[in-house]
Design a protein around this motif. Structure first.
Motif, PDB file in Angstrom:
ATOM      1  N   ASN A  11     -68.367  -3.031  82.395  1.00  0.00           N
ATOM      2  CA  ASN A  11     -67.287  -3.315  81.633  1.00  0.00           C
ATOM      3  C   ASN A  11     -66.985  -2.599  80.278  1.00  0.00           C
ATOM      4  OD1 ASN A  11     -65.331  -4.740  80.040  1.00  0.00           O
ATOM      5  ND2 ASN A  11     -65.832  -6.765  81.010  1.00  0.00           N
ATOM      6  N   LYS A  13     -65.488  -3.269  77.913  1.00  0.00           N
ATOM      7  CA  LYS A  13     -65.219  -4.038  76.640  1.00  0.00           C
ATOM      8  C   LYS A  13     -66.528  -4.637  76.340  1.00  0.00           C
ATOM      9  CE  LYS A  13     -62.502  -7.890  74.785  1.00  0.00           C
ATOM     10  NZ  LYS A  13     -63.703  -8.378  74.195  1.00  0.00           N
ATOM     11  N   THR A  16     -68.883  -9.120  76.242  1.00  0.00           N
ATOM     12  CA  THR A  16     -68.922  -9.912  77.409  1.00  0.00           C
ATOM     13  C   THR A  16     -69.923 -10.724  77.959  1.00  0.00           C
ATOM     14  OG1 THR A  16     -69.070  -8.073  79.011  1.00  0.00           O
ATOM     15  CG2 THR A  16     -66.878  -8.610  77.965  1.00  0.00           C
ATOM     16  N   LYS A  18     -72.473  -9.045  79.100  1.00  0.00           N
ATOM     17  CA  LYS A  18     -72.893  -8.082  80.088  1.00  0.00           C
ATOM     18  C   LYS A  18     -74.513  -8.061  80.142  1.00  0.00           C
ATOM     19  CE  LYS A  18     -71.681  -3.975  79.512  1.00  0.00           C
ATOM     20  NZ  LYS A  18     -72.851  -3.464  79.246  1.00  0.00           N
ATOM     21  N   THR A 120     -68.567  -7.387  86.857  1.00  0.00           N
ATOM     22  CA  THR A 120     -67.646  -7.023  85.598  1.00  0.00           C
ATOM     23  C   THR A 120     -67.687  -8.421  85.049  1.00  0.00           C
ATOM     24  OG1 THR A 120     -66.256  -5.319  86.666  1.00  0.00           O
ATOM     25  CG2 THR A 120     -65.366  -6.217  84.709  1.00  0.00           C
ATOM     26  N   MET A 122     -66.764 -10.967  82.082  1.00  0.00           N
ATOM     27  CA  MET A 122     -65.732 -11.000  81.106  1.00  0.00           C
ATOM     28  C   MET A 122     -65.747 -12.375  80.722  1.00  0.00           C
ATOM     29  SD  MET A 122     -62.187 -11.706  83.348  1.00  0.00           S
ATOM     30  CE  MET A 122     -61.615 -12.605  82.150  1.00  0.00           C
ATOM     31  N   ASN A 123     -65.188 -12.513  79.262  1.00  0.00           N
ATOM     32  CA  ASN A 123     -65.058 -13.880  78.457  1.00  0.00           C
ATOM     33  C   ASN A 123     -63.727 -14.449  79.100  1.00  0.00           C
ATOM     34  OD1 ASN A 123     -67.336 -13.276  77.086  1.00  0.00           O
ATOM     35  ND2 ASN A 123     -66.255 -12.281  75.630  1.00  0.00           N
ATOM     36  N   SER A 125     -60.624 -15.116  78.721  1.00  0.00           N
ATOM     37  CA  SER A 125     -59.601 -15.139  77.709  1.00  0.00           C
ATOM     38  C   SER A 125     -58.636 -13.995  78.290  1.00  0.00           C
ATOM     39  CB  SER A 125     -59.972 -14.611  76.443  1.00  0.00           C
ATOM     40  OG  SER A 125     -60.474 -13.520  76.288  1.00  0.00           O
ATOM     41  N   ASP A 128     -59.702 -10.380  77.425  1.00  0.00           N
ATOM     42  CA  ASP A 128     -60.690  -9.875  78.413  1.00  0.00           C
ATOM     43  C   ASP A 128     -60.003  -9.464  79.755  1.00  0.00           C
ATOM     44  OD1 ASP A 128     -62.578 -10.073  76.400  1.00  0.00           O
ATOM     45  OD2 ASP A 128     -64.205 -10.522  77.981  1.00  0.00           O
ATOM     46  N   LEU A 131     -58.249  -6.057  80.342  1.00  0.00           N
ATOM     47  CA  LEU A 131     -58.943  -4.747  81.081  1.00  0.00           C
ATOM     48  C   LEU A 131     -58.588  -4.359  82.469  1.00  0.00           C
ATOM     49  CD1 LEU A 131     -61.087  -2.816  80.011  1.00  0.00           C
ATOM     50  CD2 LEU A 131     -62.630  -4.327  81.495  1.00  0.00           C
ATOM     51  N   ARG A 173     -66.976 -14.601  85.394  1.00  0.00           N
ATOM     52  CA  ARG A 173     -66.330 -15.336  84.380  1.00  0.00           C
ATOM     53  C   ARG A 173     -67.553 -15.984  83.352  1.00  0.00           C
ATOM     54  NH1 ARG A 173     -61.451 -19.449  86.415  1.00  0.00           N
ATOM     55  NH2 ARG A 173     -61.023 -19.243  84.069  1.00  0.00           N
TER      56      ARG A 173
END
Length: 266
Positions: A11, A13, A16, A18, A120, A122-123, A125, A128, A131, A173
């Protein structure tokens, strides 16, 4: 299993979860009996490496036998360096977990091309979500995939042409709130709509819990707490969350995470 199954956490970003998710996945699979190798591509931040180094120190200090992954950080930031590290680690591994940095670079893209399972995180939101897909500001419907979704689509297509193998792309998620909200539902609906367009699966990851941040200095995971006599009611719920996440990854040959321990106890 022959060739290791590659699980790549990617990811562009940051923030997150990760690396935390990658470590918990690696240790959960090791606890299930897999031989796990872990490769950290972020040679500057080294979060996964530091986590596993902390784990080594705790094992030594407590004189406890805990599941572990054979780990290496990629100091040679080149594609040849990546190939060399994979060759060293994969010789006796069933699964290789690769944690990529939160940025776009050539080595991260090369690692994505290795993925059998691409994760991947992601938060939960729209920040995120942006992306991988853009949404309309009023009705929150997906307007188009974003650059990262296109990058992954191209990588998956390229890998399929070269190897004939498909890539299982999983959007995880993380930091899901434990109460329903309009935002939760809207993000979920947008993710599902985008999944149909670009071809990923959505599974729940790790919730927003303080325990994950507290475990890092000792290098521990939720699966270790029972052995250390530190399991509370909140930890039990979090352990179940972890089990469901790892099961959702659907790694070949995967069994129940605690089965080996249960068999030994019997």
């Amino acid at each position: 299993m022959g060739q290791p199954h590659f699980i790549v956490f990617a990811n562009e970003k940051g923030g997150t979860g990760k690396s935390t998710t990658a470590v918990h996945t690696a240790i959960a699979l090791a606890a299930s009996g897999y031989r796990v190798a872990a490769l950290d591509l972020d040679h500057r931040q080294r979060t996964m490496t530091r986590y596993l180094e902390n784990r080594d120190a705790t094992i030594l200090r407590l004189e406890k036998q805990l599941p572990q992954a054979r780990a290496e950080v990629l100091d040679d930031q080149s594609e040849s360096g990546l190939e060399g590290a994979i060759a060293r680690l994969s010789s006796d591994a069933d699964v290789m977990v690769i944690d990529t940095p939160g940025r776009d670079d050539a080595v991260a893209r090369a690692a994505i091309l290795k993925a059998d399972t691409l994760v991947t995180p992601m938060n939960d939101s729209f920040v995120d979500l942006d992306l991988i897909g853009q949404v309309h500001p009023e009705n929150f419907k997906v307007t188009k995939p974003s650059f990262y979704a296109e990058l992954i689509w191209n990588s998956r297509t390229q890998r399929a042409k070269v190897t004939g193998k498909s890539v299982d792309w999983v959007v995880l998620r993380n930091r899901l709130q434990h109460i329903q909200s309009h935002n939760l539902q809207r993000v979920g609906a947008a993710l599902d709509e985008l999944a149909r367009r670009v071809g990923y699966r959505v599974i729940p990851g790790l919730g927003e819990r303080v325990i994950y941040r507290e475990l890092f200095p000792k290098g521990l995971t939720l699966l270790d707490l029972a052995d250390l006599g530190e399991v509370g009611l909140g930890h039990i719920a979090a352990r179940q969350e972890l089990r469901e996440m790892v099961a959702g990854l659907a790694i070949p040959g995967q069994d129940e995470i605690d089965q080996p321990k249960a068999a030994a106890a019997g």
